[in-house]
Design a protein around this motif. Structure first.
Motif, PDB file in Angstrom:
ATOM      1  N   UNK A 258      96.134  82.151  31.650  1.00 12.95           N
ATOM      2  CA  UNK A 258      95.515  82.982  32.687  1.00 12.95           C
ATOM      3  C   UNK A 258      96.450  84.109  33.113  1.00 12.95           C
ATOM      4  N   UNK A 259      97.767  83.931  32.869  1.00 16.38           N
ATOM      5  CA  UNK A 259      98.724  85.002  33.093  1.00 16.38           C
ATOM      6  C   UNK A 259      99.805  84.898  32.021  1.00 16.38           C
ATOM      7  N   UNK A 260     100.967  85.454  32.279  1.00 17.45           N
ATOM      8  CA  UNK A 260     101.979  85.548  31.237  1.00 17.45           C
ATOM      9  C   UNK A 260     102.429  84.249  30.620  1.00 17.45           C
ATOM     10  N   UNK A 261     102.485  83.157  31.411  1.00 18.40           N
ATOM     11  CA  UNK A 261     103.054  81.914  30.896  1.00 18.40           C
ATOM     12  C   UNK A 261     102.268  80.662  31.277  1.00 18.40           C
ATOM     13  N   UNK A 262     101.293  80.749  32.155  1.00 24.73           N
ATOM     14  CA  UNK A 262     100.594  79.573  32.682  1.00 24.73           C
ATOM     15  C   UNK A 262      99.242  79.379  32.007  1.00 24.73           C
ATOM     16  N   UNK A 263      98.994  78.145  31.567  1.00 20.81           N
ATOM     17  CA  UNK A 263      97.740  77.822  30.902  1.00 20.81           C
ATOM     18  C   UNK A 263      96.575  77.880  31.877  1.00 20.81           C
ATOM     19  N   UNK A 264      95.389  78.205  31.341  1.00 20.41           N
ATOM     20  CA  UNK A 264      94.171  78.124  32.134  1.00 20.41           C
ATOM     21  C   UNK A 264      93.970  76.681  32.599  1.00 20.41           C
ATOM     22  N   UNK A 265      93.511  76.527  33.842  1.00 23.14           N
ATOM     23  CA  UNK A 265      93.317  75.185  34.393  1.00 23.14           C
ATOM     24  C   UNK A 265      92.242  74.443  33.615  1.00 23.14           C
ATOM     25  N   UNK A 266      91.119  75.114  33.373  1.00 22.14           N
ATOM     26  CA  UNK A 266      90.018  74.506  32.619  1.00 22.14           C
ATOM     27  C   UNK A 266      90.235  74.728  31.129  1.00 22.14           C
ATOM     28  N   UNK A 267      90.206  73.621  30.385  1.00 21.56           N
ATOM     29  CA  UNK A 267      90.398  73.739  28.945  1.00 21.56           C
ATOM     30  C   UNK A 267      89.318  74.532  28.255  1.00 21.56           C
ATOM     31  N   UNK A 268      88.106  74.587  28.845  1.00 23.89           N
ATOM     32  CA  UNK A 268      87.005  75.301  28.223  1.00 23.89           C
ATOM     33  C   UNK A 268      87.081  76.801  28.478  1.00 23.89           C
ATOM     34  N   UNK A 269      88.021  77.234  29.318  1.00 26.83           N
ATOM     35  CA  UNK A 269      88.257  78.669  29.509  1.00 26.83           C
ATOM     36  C   UNK A 269      89.395  79.184  28.638  1.00 26.83           C
ATOM     37  N   UNK A 270      89.980  78.293  27.848  1.00 29.42           N
ATOM     38  CA  UNK A 270      91.058  78.687  26.948  1.00 29.42           C
ATOM     39  C   UNK A 270      90.482  79.060  25.585  1.00 29.42           C
ATOM     40  N   UNK A 271      91.239  79.879  24.855  1.00 22.58           N
ATOM     41  CA  UNK A 271      90.955  80.022  23.432  1.00 22.58           C
ATOM     42  C   UNK A 271      92.286  80.083  22.696  1.00 22.58           C
ATOM     43  N   UNK A 272      92.481  79.208  21.723  1.00 21.32           N
ATOM     44  CA  UNK A 272      91.483  78.284  21.175  1.00 21.32           C
ATOM     45  C   UNK A 272      91.124  77.165  22.145  1.00 21.32           C
ATOM     46  N   UNK A 273      89.832  76.868  22.188  1.00 19.51           N
ATOM     47  CA  UNK A 273      89.347  75.798  23.044  1.00 19.51           C
ATOM     48  C   UNK A 273      89.594  74.472  22.331  1.00 19.51           C
ATOM     49  N   UNK A 274      90.023  73.466  23.098  1.00 20.65           N
ATOM     50  CA  UNK A 274      90.406  72.180  22.523  1.00 20.65           C
ATOM     51  C   UNK A 274      89.682  71.055  23.252  1.00 20.65           C
ATOM     52  N   UNK A 275      89.459  69.926  22.582  1.00 19.46           N
ATOM     53  CA  UNK A 275      88.793  68.802  23.252  1.00 19.46           C
ATOM     54  C   UNK A 275      89.752  68.118  24.222  1.00 19.46           C
ATOM     55  N   UNK A 276      89.229  67.410  25.214  1.00 26.02           N
ATOM     56  CA  UNK A 276      90.108  66.640  26.104  1.00 26.02           C
ATOM     57  C   UNK A 276      90.776  65.508  25.337  1.00 26.02           C
ATOM     58  N   UNK A 299      93.906  77.243  13.157  1.00 26.64           N
ATOM     59  CA  UNK A 299      92.549  76.890  13.558  1.00 26.64           C
ATOM     60  C   UNK A 299      92.095  75.581  12.921  1.00 26.64           C
ATOM     61  N   UNK A 300      92.638  75.262  11.759  1.00 25.62           N
ATOM     62  CA  UNK A 300      92.261  74.023  11.096  1.00 25.62           C
ATOM     63  C   UNK A 300      92.761  72.801  11.858  1.00 25.62           C
ATOM     64  N   UNK A 301      93.885  72.921  12.549  1.00 20.78           N
ATOM     65  CA  UNK A 301      94.384  71.813  13.365  1.00 20.78           C
ATOM     66  C   UNK A 301      93.440  71.581  14.542  1.00 20.78           C
ATOM     67  N   UNK A 302      92.985  72.668  15.166  1.00 21.17           N
ATOM     68  CA  UNK A 302      91.999  72.539  16.247  1.00 21.17           C
ATOM     69  C   UNK A 302      90.682  71.983  15.708  1.00 21.17           C
ATOM     70  N   UNK A 303      90.280  72.437  14.515  1.00 18.30           N
ATOM     71  CA  UNK A 303      89.044  71.930  13.909  1.00 18.30           C
ATOM     72  C   UNK A 303      89.142  70.430  13.663  1.00 18.30           C
ATOM     73  N   UNK A 304      90.298  69.990  13.180  1.00 19.49           N
ATOM     74  CA  UNK A 304      90.491  68.549  12.942  1.00 19.49           C
ATOM     75  C   UNK A 304      90.335  67.748  14.233  1.00 19.49           C
ATOM     76  N   UNK A 305      90.870  68.279  15.337  1.00 17.72           N
ATOM     77  CA  UNK A 305      90.736  67.589  16.621  1.00 17.72           C
ATOM     78  C   UNK A 305      89.268  67.475  17.031  1.00 17.72           C
TER      79      UNK A 305
END
Length: 681
Positions: A258-276, A299-305
């Motif tokens: 969401x800014x320079x170093x901090x991850x988005x709180x909601x995982x579904x607002x991130x890209x690449x989006x990842x499962x919980x 992207x294949x690692x995310x796809x595997x998840x």
């Protein structure tokens, strides 16, 4: 009389009112609004809806604005959705992308529990809209938008194997088989890096006029896969300044932060989006809270998840062949609509195989470091560092192949895709006994055979019937999957000899690509000898399951045959060039003799020499490569060809257009005007 009727009417109304209130109170208890004594709560509507994931609260997250719109529209919700769908098609046709995104967002929120809008519109953005973009950054944005839209649908429709599977499929397809796959992979990696770590200014000197090579080296050490792909793949950025410019031009990409170093709180607002997190071991697969290092920035690692996450709601492995779901399983689990269940279940190990192949293709074979300037001598303009720099790999194909083999082995055992000879013989014997009980041959029982209640009641007959069902499903699954090929090939690929041969082939191909062909032939020869050893040690890797008429070894044979063709091009190149020059010079001399009508002895002698050098009957003959035996010509120690004849013919036909175009370009290249004195014995 009137009083009697009025009294009866009053009593009737009172009775109805009491019954209405009583029924209303009962429904409150039945719906689970109040707590019932004992175990009665599990029979309430709410409890059953939660159990079967039918309520909006239990199906996943809900969106407030979408809920409000649904309540306002009441019965016209479907009509409005159809209108929005048509508007979306119009906006796409007119390339009004901003309006398209708004309409798509509205259409999916109106019917959030209907999977088709999520699947179609996300696919539309990721595939149809993205390919219309001319800038790679825009193409990447719409691919990311389509995947994120589908992930949003998954968050609302939890336990949907179809949505989860398709997220993995989009990640796999768009970053594996796309025409611009290398650039897209680089942009994907930028999305995984905190924006503050990939600022171009960090890699420049204070005056911003040159690259700070020390800072650039640190960046290379932290992100070796990204930098190597930018340099050695089709992206082909030859200078550090080009890579810095790439970072500058793509500073704004979909990201996890969401800014320079901090991850988005909601995982579904991130890209690449990842499962919980869904596995006990948090390190097993990527999650929204984990930082993605260079080794996993794929992207294949995310796809595997996502593929593994999609298997959570489906029937678990039971060491029997995958079969059509029974009614009991359909009530207990979620069965994907497509693809076929056995193919659906192998998606995770298949993505791991893709990961290993990608690392192998990019040169990350084993733990040997990447020598940044290995193919460039000191003083060459494309050399980066004055001293030799070696960067250790963050991930190797050796590790990936070992993991792929474990995943395929576990998948095969759990899903009944592989039996040893003794187990298979026992299975066939029991299935044949069931057929004999029916008075038929085993082939006559048909694809679907139902057991009678009497047969199911008899333990022996039930066991024989299950054996028949397992055998039928095993053969069906074997016909639609390449499980044995993936299993045995991953086992062969992680062998030390295979890894060493791959590494040498990669180095030889690099020398060929850079036109430094003097160092390549010896490497090719060494690699071919190792490859023969690999073929002899791994018959399935070489020829596949020949008893079953399989062609699983075709890929390996075609691949090494292309290496042989490249090798022969190198070693015959000087001779072909010499013959070509001789033919062209001979043609000039003969034309000159005919025009002048002379018989100059020097010219005649020169033409005789050239005809001998060209090895042609006449100057109009076609130039063909000199006969040169290839390393894989002939037979192996078992008397069979190293490369099947039909493989040679297939590769020849496939490469013919490319090679013909290259030959025509070489023949049309400008050449110096020959003179009589420049030729002769």
């Amino acid at each position: 009389m009137a009083n009697t009727f009025q009294k009866a009417a009053f009593n009737r109304k009172l009775t109805y009112s009491v019954l209405i209130v009583a029924i209303f109170v009962v429904t409150l208890f039945g719906r689970g609004k109040f707590t019932l004594p004992g175990d009665l709560n599990k029979y309430t509507v709410k409890s059953q809806a939660d159990r079967w994931k039918l309520s909006s609260d239990s199906r996943g997250g809900s969106e407030l604005s979408g809920k409000a719109i649904q309540l306002v529209l009441t019965g016209s919700q479907g009509l409005v959705t159809c209108i929005l769908w048509l508007k979306a098609n119009d906006y796409q046709r007119n390339q009004e992308w901003n309006k398209l995104e708004v309409v798509v967002d509205s259409a999916t929120k109106l019917q959030p529990y209907f999977l088709t809008p999520w699947l179609f519109q996300s696919w539309n953005l990721a595939y149809n809209v993205s390919v219309t973009m001319t800038r790679m950054n825009d193409m990447y944005f719409y691919i990311a938008r389509g995947i994120s839209l589908l992930a949003e649908g998954e968050s609302i429709n939890e336990n949907s194997p179809d949505l989860r599977y398709n997220i993995g499929l989009y990640l796999q397809n768009k970053f594996t088989v796309s025409d611009k796959v290398n650039t897209l992979r680089c942009l994907y990696q930028l999305s995984c890096i905190p924006p503050d770590e990939r600022k171009a200014d960090l890699l420049l000197t204070p005056d911003r006029k040159a690259v700070n090579m020390q800072a650039f080296l640190e960046f290379c050490n932290k992100h070796p896969q990204l930098v190597r792909r930018l340099r050695e793949s089709t992206v082909a950025l030859s200078q550090p300044a080009d890579i810095v410019n790439f970072l500058k031009e793509n500073v704004k990409v979909p990201t996890r932060y969401r800014d320079g170093m901090n991850l988005e709180v909601s995982g579904y607002n991130q890209f690449p989006v990842l499962p919980p997190q869904f596995l006990n071991d948090e390190a097993e697969e990527l999650t929204p809270k984990r930082e993605i290092q260079d080794r996993d920035a794929d992207a294949l690692v995310a796809a595997r998840a996502w593929y593994r996450y999609s298997m959570v709601p489906v029937p678990p492995p039971n060491n029997r062949p995958v079969h059509l779901a029974t009614e009991e399983e359909k009530a207990k689990y979620r069965i994907p609509k497509s693809p076929m269940l056995v193919i659906f279940l192998q998606a995770a190990p298949r993505s791991q195989t893709y990961i290993a192949e990608r690392l192998q293709k990019e040169g990350w074979i084993d733990n040997d470091p990447w020598k940044v300037d290995e193919f460039r001598d000191i003083g060459e303009p494309e050399r980066w560092f004055t001293q030799d720099v070696a960067i250790p790999p963050s991930m190797t194909s050796q590790e990936a192949w070992e993991k792929a083999f474990r995943m395929w082995d576990e998948h095969g055992k759990g899903r009944g895709l592989f039996y040893d000879k003794a187990t298979m013989a026992n299975l066939v014997s029991r299935a044949r006994e069931f057929a004999q009980h029916r008075g038929k041959a085993i082939e006559e029982l048909g694809q679907q055979t139902e057991a009678t209640p009497e047969e199911l009641a008899d333990p022996i007959l039930r066991d024989r019937f299950e054996a028949y069902e397992d055998l039928r499903n095993f053969r069906l699954n074997a016909s639609v999957t390449n499980f044995k090929s993936f299993l045995f090939c991953s086992e062969a690929e992680m062998d030390r000899d295979t890894l060493e041969a791959r590494k040498i082939f990669f180095k030889a191909e690099q020398y060929k690509k850079m036109a430094k062909t003097s160092k390549a032939p010896a490497l090719y020869v060494k690699a071919f000898e190792l490859w023969k050893k690999v073929f002899l040690k791994n018959p399935y890797f070489h020829r596949g399951d020949e008893e079953a008429g399989g062609n699983e070894g075709d890929k390996q044979q075609e691949e090494v045959l292309e290496y042989e063709i490249n090798y022969l091009d190198i070693i015959t190149g000087p001779y072909l060039s010499k013959r070509r020059e001789a033919v062209l010079a001979l043609n000039d001399i003969m034309n000159g003799l005919g025009a002048a009508g002379t018989r100059d002895p020097l010219q005649v002698l020169g033409s005789v020499y050239l005809m001998n050098e060209a090895k042609l009957v006449s100057v109009s003959d076609r130039i063909e490569p000199l006969p040169q035996p290839g390393p894989l010509d002939g037979d192996d120690p078992n008397g069979r060809p190293w490369i099947s004849p039909y493989i040679r013919e297939r590769v020849k036909q496939r490469l013919a257009p490319t090679r013909q175009a290259a030959a025509q370009a070489a023949q049309s290249a400008p050449r110096p005007t020959p003179t009589t004195s420049s030729v002769g014995p």
